[in-house]
Scaffold this motif. Sequence first.
Motif, short mmCIF file in Angstrom:
data_model
loop_
_atom_site.label_atom_id
_atom_site.label_comp_id
_atom_site.label_asym_id
_atom_site.label_seq_id
_atom_site.Cartn_x
_atom_site.Cartn_y
_atom_site.Cartn_z
N ARG A 88 0.85 -1.32 0.03
CA ARG A 88 -0.05 -0.06 -0.15
C ARG A 88 1.00 1.29 -0.02
O ARG A 88 1.92 1.56 0.71
CB ARG A 88 -0.87 -0.05 1.25
CG ARG A 88 -2.17 1.46 1.23
CD ARG A 88 -3.04 0.98 2.38
NE ARG A 88 -3.62 -0.08 2.37
CZ ARG A 88 -4.55 -0.50 1.41
NH1 ARG A 88 -5.21 0.31 0.67
NH2 ARG A 88 -5.20 -1.55 1.83
N ALA A 89 0.54 2.28 -1.09
CA ALA A 89 1.20 3.54 -0.72
C ALA A 89 0.63 4.39 0.26
O ALA A 89 -0.46 4.33 0.53
CB ALA A 89 1.02 4.05 -2.22
N ILE A 90 1.55 4.86 1.08
CA ILE A 90 1.31 5.40 2.35
C ILE A 90 1.55 6.99 2.19
O ILE A 90 1.06 7.80 2.78
CB ILE A 90 1.88 4.93 3.77
CG1 ILE A 90 3.29 4.72 3.50
CG2 ILE A 90 1.44 3.56 3.76
CD1 ILE A 90 3.98 4.44 4.84
N LYS A 94 6.80 14.21 -4.76
CA LYS A 94 7.27 14.41 -6.22
C LYS A 94 8.11 13.35 -6.62
O LYS A 94 8.12 12.97 -7.98
CB LYS A 94 7.80 15.79 -6.39
CG LYS A 94 7.42 16.66 -7.19
CD LYS A 94 8.25 18.05 -7.36
CE LYS A 94 7.44 19.09 -8.07
NZ LYS A 94 7.93 20.36 -8.10
N ALA A 95 9.21 12.94 -5.83
CA ALA A 95 10.23 12.06 -6.17
C ALA A 95 9.70 10.44 -6.17
O ALA A 95 10.36 9.53 -7.03
CB ALA A 95 11.15 12.06 -5.07
N GLY A 96 8.52 10.21 -5.85
CA GLY A 96 7.98 8.83 -5.78
C GLY A 96 6.96 8.49 -4.60
O GLY A 96 6.38 9.52 -3.91
N ALA A 97 6.65 7.24 -4.40
CA ALA A 97 5.78 6.82 -3.43
C ALA A 97 6.54 6.08 -2.37
O ALA A 97 7.35 5.19 -3.03
CB ALA A 97 4.55 5.93 -4.21
N PHE A 98 6.14 6.27 -0.96
CA PHE A 98 6.41 5.45 -0.13
C PHE A 98 5.45 4.36 0.21
O PHE A 98 4.24 4.76 0.37
CB PHE A 98 6.68 6.38 1.23
CG PHE A 98 7.88 7.08 1.03
CD1 PHE A 98 9.36 6.50 1.34
CD2 PHE A 98 7.79 8.49 0.68
CE1 PHE A 98 10.62 7.40 1.05
CE2 PHE A 98 8.91 9.28 0.31
CZ PHE A 98 10.30 8.75 0.60
N ALA A 119 -1.07 6.52 -6.35
CA ALA A 119 -1.84 7.17 -5.52
C ALA A 119 -1.78 6.72 -4.00
O ALA A 119 -1.77 5.41 -3.72
CB ALA A 119 -3.50 7.26 -6.13
N GLU A 120 -1.60 7.56 -3.06
CA GLU A 120 -1.82 7.34 -1.54
C GLU A 120 -3.26 6.41 -1.35
O GLU A 120 -4.22 6.68 -1.82
CB GLU A 120 -1.83 8.62 -0.65
CG GLU A 120 -1.50 8.37 0.57
CD GLU A 120 -1.29 9.67 1.50
OE1 GLU A 120 -2.11 9.80 2.58
OE2 GLU A 120 -0.76 10.58 0.81
N GLY A 121 -2.78 5.51 -0.52
CA GLY A 121 -3.88 4.57 -0.05
C GLY A 121 -4.14 3.41 -1.18
O GLY A 121 -4.81 2.40 -0.62
N ARG A 122 -3.74 3.31 -2.17
CA ARG A 122 -4.03 2.18 -3.24
C ARG A 122 -3.00 1.39 -3.28
O ARG A 122 -1.69 1.43 -2.53
CB ARG A 122 -3.92 2.97 -4.68
CG ARG A 122 -4.83 3.86 -4.78
CD ARG A 122 -6.01 3.67 -6.10
NE ARG A 122 -5.94 2.55 -6.66
CZ ARG A 122 -6.16 2.39 -7.88
NH1 ARG A 122 -5.82 3.56 -8.81
NH2 ARG A 122 -6.26 1.12 -8.43
#
Length: 167
Positions: A88-90, A94-98, A119-122
Amino acid sequence: PSPMRASKPDITVQIGKINMLEVVHQSGDGFVLEGGDKGDIFLPQSRAPNSCKPGQKLSVFLYPETDGKIKATCTIPKAQVGECVLLRAINVIKAGAFMDWGGDKDLLVPVSQQAIPMAEGRTYVVYLLLDPQQRIIGSSRLHRFLDETAGDMTPGTGVDLLIVGKT
């Protein structure tokens, strides 16, 4: 290495994977592990079992710190380098997803490694790899890393699989 012992270069450790390493001695707020070709590896007390003592062999996950030193943890993440996992993306910047991967720090999937903008949460299937600086990162561009042929499987062979998309 400590002056009292010679390093064991025949031990090869793998960053981003679970390794079985011996506790050499306690040091301040943690333990020193025999890292063979990588030298001494630090295991913080907060990431070690309560029963930890010198001479004990531990199953530890190795990861690089921002200063380039290798650290160990007994907190085992959901996947290791070379594996795919649903995460899950938390937080998206700009640089990416954690991603939350159960490790000591969140896993970065840089924008350049995203098959589609995250996208956050997905949730996304992510492949773990080491970047050129030997940092653990993720990629959702799975086609770069996975073999799409059946290899040496024969009809009727049982397999574990994760369907990630239609091609």
